[in-house]
Design an enzyme around this catalytic site. Structure first.
Site, mmCIF file in Angstrom:
data_model
loop_
_atom_site.group_PDB
_atom_site.id
_atom_site.type_symbol
_atom_site.label_atom_id
_atom_site.label_comp_id
_atom_site.label_asym_id
_atom_site.label_seq_id
_atom_site.Cartn_x
_atom_site.Cartn_y
_atom_site.Cartn_z
ATOM 1 N N CYS A 5 0.878 -1.011 0.001
ATOM 2 C CA CYS A 5 0.272 0.023 -0.011
ATOM 3 C C CYS A 5 0.921 1.275 0.003
ATOM 4 O O CYS A 5 0.658 2.056 -0.855
ATOM 5 C CB CYS A 5 -0.862 -0.038 1.360
ATOM 6 S SG CYS A 5 -1.639 1.664 1.451
ATOM 7 N N CYS A 38 -1.474 1.820 -3.303
ATOM 8 C CA CYS A 38 -2.313 2.719 -3.041
ATOM 9 C C CYS A 38 -1.716 4.013 -2.836
ATOM 10 O O CYS A 38 -2.311 5.038 -3.775
ATOM 11 C CB CYS A 38 -3.255 2.305 -1.817
ATOM 12 S SG CYS A 38 -3.586 0.972 -1.452
ATOM 13 N N LYS A 67 0.113 5.302 -6.057
ATOM 14 C CA LYS A 67 -0.878 5.228 -7.184
ATOM 15 C C LYS A 67 -1.836 6.673 -7.027
ATOM 16 O O LYS A 67 -2.020 7.412 -7.869
ATOM 17 C CB LYS A 67 -1.797 4.088 -7.142
ATOM 18 C CG LYS A 67 -3.044 3.823 -8.147
ATOM 19 C CD LYS A 67 -4.073 4.693 -7.587
ATOM 20 C CE LYS A 67 -4.742 4.226 -6.216
ATOM 21 N NZ LYS A 67 -5.280 2.796 -6.493
ATOM 22 N N TYR A 126 -8.695 -3.267 -11.285
ATOM 23 C CA TYR A 126 -8.446 -2.263 -10.520
ATOM 24 C C TYR A 126 -7.241 -1.400 -11.027
ATOM 25 O O TYR A 126 -7.088 -0.487 -11.499
ATOM 26 C CB TYR A 126 -8.105 -2.141 -9.124
ATOM 27 C CG TYR A 126 -9.204 -2.705 -8.211
ATOM 28 C CD1 TYR A 126 -9.978 -1.234 -7.186
ATOM 29 C CD2 TYR A 126 -9.853 -3.827 -7.986
ATOM 30 C CE1 TYR A 126 -10.595 -1.830 -6.548
ATOM 31 C CE2 TYR A 126 -10.863 -4.042 -7.036
ATOM 32 C CZ TYR A 126 -11.416 -2.926 -6.287
ATOM 33 O OH TYR A 126 -12.253 -3.146 -5.528
ATOM 34 N N GLU A 132 -6.916 1.932 -13.452
ATOM 35 C CA GLU A 132 -6.317 3.020 -12.905
ATOM 36 C C GLU A 132 -5.320 3.587 -13.775
ATOM 37 O O GLU A 132 -4.924 4.644 -13.878
ATOM 38 C CB GLU A 132 -6.045 2.668 -11.436
ATOM 39 C CG GLU A 132 -7.518 2.510 -10.483
ATOM 40 C CD GLU A 132 -6.945 2.310 -9.150
ATOM 41 O OE1 GLU A 132 -5.997 2.091 -8.727
ATOM 42 O OE2 GLU A 132 -7.908 2.164 -8.218
ATOM 43 N N HIS A 164 -27.617 20.912 -1.209
ATOM 44 C CA HIS A 164 -27.604 21.596 -2.399
ATOM 45 C C HIS A 164 -26.637 22.974 -2.510
ATOM 46 O O HIS A 164 -26.355 23.495 -1.564
ATOM 47 C CB HIS A 164 -29.122 22.090 -2.693
ATOM 48 C CG HIS A 164 -29.228 22.593 -3.959
ATOM 49 N ND1 HIS A 164 -29.371 21.877 -5.039
ATOM 50 C CD2 HIS A 164 -29.448 23.707 -4.283
ATOM 51 C CE1 HIS A 164 -29.737 22.536 -6.277
ATOM 52 N NE2 HIS A 164 -29.804 23.789 -5.868
ATOM 53 N N GLU A 223 -26.445 14.872 -3.932
ATOM 54 C CA GLU A 223 -27.839 15.143 -3.466
ATOM 55 C C GLU A 223 -28.852 14.129 -4.243
ATOM 56 O O GLU A 223 -29.992 13.739 -3.976
ATOM 57 C CB GLU A 223 -28.428 16.705 -3.618
ATOM 58 C CG GLU A 223 -28.285 17.088 -4.972
ATOM 59 C CD GLU A 223 -28.739 18.613 -4.938
ATOM 60 O OE1 GLU A 223 -29.822 18.990 -4.532
ATOM 61 O OE2 GLU A 223 -27.908 19.404 -5.620
HETATM 62 P P1 NDP Z 1 -7.737 -7.903 -10.691
HETATM 63 O O1 NDP Z 1 -8.091 -9.326 -10.085
HETATM 64 O O2 NDP Z 1 -8.672 -6.813 -10.165
HETATM 65 O O3 NDP Z 1 -7.919 -7.976 -12.244
HETATM 66 C C1 NDP Z 1 -7.065 -8.959 -12.972
HETATM 67 C C2 NDP Z 1 -7.395 -8.382 -14.399
HETATM 68 O O4 NDP Z 1 -6.539 -9.195 -15.102
HETATM 69 C C3 NDP Z 1 -8.770 -8.857 -14.852
HETATM 70 O O5 NDP Z 1 -9.213 -8.118 -15.742
HETATM 71 C C4 NDP Z 1 -8.417 -10.349 -15.334
HETATM 72 O O6 NDP Z 1 -9.467 -10.877 -16.149
HETATM 73 C C5 NDP Z 1 -7.134 -10.042 -15.988
HETATM 74 N N1 NDP Z 1 -6.253 -11.486 -16.296
HETATM 75 C C6 NDP Z 1 -6.062 -12.207 -14.971
HETATM 76 N N2 NDP Z 1 -5.291 -13.269 -15.512
HETATM 77 C C7 NDP Z 1 -5.024 -12.934 -17.014
HETATM 78 C C8 NDP Z 1 -4.428 -13.605 -17.934
HETATM 79 N N3 NDP Z 1 -3.690 -14.821 -17.743
HETATM 80 N N4 NDP Z 1 -4.309 -13.120 -19.080
HETATM 81 C C9 NDP Z 1 -5.031 -11.722 -19.536
HETATM 82 N N5 NDP Z 1 -5.540 -10.972 -18.605
HETATM 83 C C10 NDP Z 1 -5.784 -11.784 -17.260
HETATM 84 O O7 NDP Z 1 -6.289 -7.726 -10.137
HETATM 85 P P2 NDP Z 1 -5.492 -6.007 -10.226
HETATM 86 O O8 NDP Z 1 -4.116 -6.826 -10.509
HETATM 87 O O9 NDP Z 1 -6.153 -5.072 -11.057
HETATM 88 O O10 NDP Z 1 -5.439 -5.821 -8.758
HETATM 89 C C11 NDP Z 1 -5.312 -6.911 -7.713
HETATM 90 C C12 NDP Z 1 -6.000 -6.496 -6.340
HETATM 91 O O11 NDP Z 1 -5.448 -5.315 -5.775
HETATM 92 C C13 NDP Z 1 -7.611 -6.335 -6.629
HETATM 93 O O12 NDP Z 1 -8.621 -7.426 -6.773
HETATM 94 C C14 NDP Z 1 -7.787 -5.213 -5.492
HETATM 95 O O13 NDP Z 1 -8.284 -6.048 -4.563
HETATM 96 C C15 NDP Z 1 -6.622 -4.534 -5.129
HETATM 97 N N6 NDP Z 1 -6.440 -3.177 -5.532
HETATM 98 C C16 NDP Z 1 -7.604 -2.321 -4.994
HETATM 99 C C17 NDP Z 1 -7.272 -0.884 -5.526
HETATM 100 C C18 NDP Z 1 -8.383 0.000 -5.040
HETATM 101 O O14 NDP Z 1 -9.118 -0.181 -4.086
HETATM 102 N N7 NDP Z 1 -8.644 1.160 -5.656
HETATM 103 C C19 NDP Z 1 -6.413 -0.547 -6.410
HETATM 104 C C20 NDP Z 1 -5.339 -1.665 -6.960
HETATM 105 C C21 NDP Z 1 -5.599 -2.633 -6.515
HETATM 106 P P3 NDP Z 1 -10.708 -11.610 -15.791
HETATM 107 O O15 NDP Z 1 -11.782 -10.428 -15.374
HETATM 108 O O16 NDP Z 1 -11.170 -12.135 -17.019
HETATM 109 O O17 NDP Z 1 -10.510 -12.613 -14.812
#
Ligand code: NDP
Length: 452
Positions: free
Chosen positions: A43, A48, A51, A178, A182, A435, A440
Site C-alpha cells: 500500500c 495505493c 498510485k 482495478y 487505474e 444543495h 444530493e
Molecule cells: P484484478 O483481479 O482486479 O484484475 C485482474 C485482471 O487481469 C482482470 O481483468 C483479469 O481478467 C485479467 N487477467 C487475469 N489473468 C489474466 C491472464 N492470464 N491473461 C489476461 N488477463 C488476465 O487484479 P489487479 O491486478 O487489478 O489488482 C489486484 C487487487 O488489488 C485487486 O483485486 C484489488 O483487490 C486490489 N487493488 C485495489 C485497488 C483499490 O482499492 N482502488 C487498487 C489496486 C488494486 P478477468 O476479469 O477475465 O479475470
C-alpha cells in the site's frame, strides 16, 4: 515453555504493522516483526499511496481546460515526470519513517530481514538468527502476476511503474481490473497515448454492469483506446519499442507494456509447507474467521489470505487478530458490505450488491440517474456522472450503491455507513438534500427506473 516473543509478525505491510502495534502497544505483548523490503508494504511503497499521488498528478491536465472555461488565463504546461518522481520518493521515505516510528513507539522490535518459518513456533531470519514465538502472524501480502507467454519478460508490472526513468509516449495496459484501469487513466492524464487490452467483454468484472459501462465509456471519451475481447499473444522487441501481437490479429508498437493481470499471495518459500497450514487457490493461506490457520499458533491476515485484497481490510483483520489473541476480546472482522473505490477518471465508488447479483437474490427496484454535473457542464464538457441505488422490494433496504463521479471514493465512504446500518430507501428519501451537490441525487431519486 518460554518464548523469545509472544508474537512474531512476518511482513511490515498494512496488516502486519497494525497487528504488531496493537498487540504490543495496546495489549503489552512482546512483539518482533521482520520485513525484507521497505516498511509499509504494498500500500505505502508500491500501491495505493504512490498510485493516488499519480492520480492527483494526472488530474491537473483536464483542470487547465476547465479553468480556462471559467475565465482563467492559463496555458497548458508540460508535466515533468522526473520532478514528480523525486517528490514521490521523498514522500514515500517520509511515510516509511513514520511507520517505523509508530512501531518503535509501540515497543515492537523490527528486524530488517526476510523471515521464514522453521516450525510452528520458530522463525529464522536471512541472517541465520532464530527466534521462538508463542504466536506467528504471516502478513506477507502478494505480488503482481504476469502470465507466461512469448515475450512476457518485456512487460512491466505495477511495481515498476513508480520507478520509470521516463514516461513512455505510447503505452499498452493489459488487464481489466482495478490496477489496469487505474493506470490506463493515470497515463492518459499524464499525456501518454494509452491502449488497454482486456480479454473479457467489459472491464471491471464483478462491479455493477451499468457502472462498468459508464466508466468504460468515460475512459474511451477521455482518449483511452480500450479493446475488449482482446489479449496479447506475444511481445517482440523492436528497434524503437515493443511490438504487441494480439489475438484480434493486430500488431502495434508501444514504448511500454504494463501487465496488471492480478496478484498472487506471497506464500512460496516461507517454510509453511509441511507444517499443516492449508492452502487455497493460487497458494493463499486458508484461515478461519479469527484469521487462524489449521496450525493453532500460526495466523495470517491481509492479501496472503486472499479474502478481500484491500488495505483497510488487512488493517481490520490485523487489529481483530491482536484483540482476539492478546486482548482476550474475540473479534472477527465482518467482510460483508466492504466499500471500495476504483481511482479511474471518473472514479467508481461501490458498496454492496451489483444489480446483477441483487436480482439473483430476490425482487429489486433500481433507482438510477446519469447527468452532467454542474462544474464540468459549465465548462462545456460532456462528462456525465452515474448515481445508482439497488433496493430490495421485500425489505426496502438499500442493497447496493454505485457511483461514477469525480470524488466517488469520498461519497461512497459515507453511503456505506448508512447501508451498513441497514438504511431503507425511505431513510434515504427522508434525508434532506445538500444543495447544490452531485450526491444530493442519492436522496432525490423518487421513482425506480426498473424493477426486477
Ligand atoms: P484484478 O483481479 O482486479 O484484475 C485482474 C485482471 O487481469 C482482470 O481483468 C483479469 O481478467 C485479467 N487477467 C487475469 N489473468 C489474466 C491472464 N492470464 N491473461 C489476461 N488477463 C488476465 O487484479 P489487479 O491486478 O487489478 O489488482 C489486484 C487487487 O488489488 C485487486 O483485486 C484489488 O483487490 C486490489 N487493488 C485495489 C485497488 C483499490 O482499492 N482502488 C487498487 C489496486 C488494486 P478477468 O476479469 O477475465 O479475470
Amino acid at each position: 515453555m518460554t518464548f523469545d516473543y509472544d508474537l512474531f509478525v512476518i511482513g511490515g505491510g498494512s496488516g502486519g504493522v497494525r497487528a504488531a502495534r496493537v498487540a504490543s502497544g495496546d495489549w503489552g505483548a512482546r512483539v518482533g516483526l521482520a520485513e525484507e523490503s521497505r516498511m509499509g508494504g504494498t500500500c505505502v511503497i508500491r500501491g495505493c499511496v504512490p498510485k493516488k499521488l499519480m492520480v492527483f498528478a494526472s488530474g491537473f491536465s483536464g483542470m487547465i481546460e476547465e479553468a480556462q472555461a471559467y475565465g482563467w488565463t492559463l496555458q497548458p504546461g508540460r508535466f515533468d515526470w522526473r520532478t514528480f518522481r523525486a517528490r514521490l520518493e521523498a514522500e514515500l521515505d517520509r511515510l516509511e519513517a513514520a511507520y517505523r516510528g509508530t512501531l518503535q513507539a509501540a515497543g515492537v522490535t523490527v528486524h530488517d530481514a526476510r523471515a521464514t518459518l522453521v516450525d510452528a513456533h520458530r522463525v529464522r531470519l536471512a541472517s541465520g538468527q532464530e527466534f521462538s514465538a508463542k504466536h506467528i502472524l504471516v502478513a506477507t501480502g502478494g505480488q503482481p502476476f504476469v502470465p507466461a507467454f512469448p515475450g512476457s519478460e518485456l512487460a512491466v508490472s505495477s511495481n515498476e511503474m513508480f520507478h520509470l526513468d521516463a514516461l513512455p509516449r505510447r503505452a499498452l495496459v493489459v488487464g481489466g481490473g482495478y490496477i489496469a484501469s487505474e493506470f490506463a487513466c493515470i497515463l492518459n492524464g499524464l499525456g501518454v497515448e494509452v491502449s488497454q487490452f482486456y480479454r473479457g467483454a467489459q472491464i471491471l468484472r464483478g462491479f455493477d454492469d451499468e457502472a462498468r459501462g459508464h466508466v468504460a465509456n468515460a475512459m474511451r471519451a477521455g482518449g483511452i483506446d480500450i479493446h475488449c475481447g482482446t489479449d496479447v499473444m506475444r511481445l517482440e522487441k523492436t528497434a524503437a519499442g515493443i511490438r504487441a501481437i494480439a489475438t484480434d490479429g493486430s500488431e502495434r508498437e508501444f514504448d511500454l507494456v504494463l501487465y496488471a493481470t492480478g496478484r498472487r499471495p506471497n506464500t512460496g518459500g516461507l517454510g509453511l509447507e509441511g507444517l499443516g497450514v492449508e492452502f487455497g487457490r493460487d497458494g493463499r493461506i486458508v484461515v478461519d474467521r479469527y484469521s487462524q490457520t489449521a496450525v493453532p499458533s500460526i495466523f495470517a491476515v491481509g492479501d496472503v489470505t486472499g479474502r478481500i485484497n484491500l488495505t483497510p481490510v488487512a488493517i481490520r483483520e490485523g487489529h481483530a487478530f491482536a484483540d482476539t489473541v492478546f486482548g482476550a476480546k474475540p473479534t472477527a472482522f465482518d467482510h460483508e458490505l466492504v466499500a471500495s473505490a476504483v481511482f479511474t477518471q471518473p472514479e467508481l465508488g461501490s458498496v454492496g450488491l451489483s444489480e446483477e447479483a441483487a436480482r439473483a437474490e430476490g425482487p429489486i427496484a433500481v433507482y438510477s440517474t446519469a447527468f452532467r454535473p454542474m462544474k464540468t457542464a459549465f465548462a462545456g464538457k460532456p462528462d456525465r456522472v452515474l448515481m445508482k441505488l439497488i433496493v430490495s422490494q421485500t425489505t426496502r433496504k438499500v442493497l447496493g450503491c454505485h457511483l461514477v463521479a469525480p470524488e466517488a471514493g469520498e461519497m461512497i465512504q459515507l453511503a456505506a455507513i448508512a447501508i451498513r446500518m441497514g438504511a431503507t430507501k425511505e431513510d434515504f428519501d427522508r434525508t434532506c438534500a445538500v444543495h447544490p451537490t452531485m450526491a444530493e441525487e442519492l436522496v432525490t431519486m423518487r421513482k425506480p427506473v426498473r424493477t426486477a
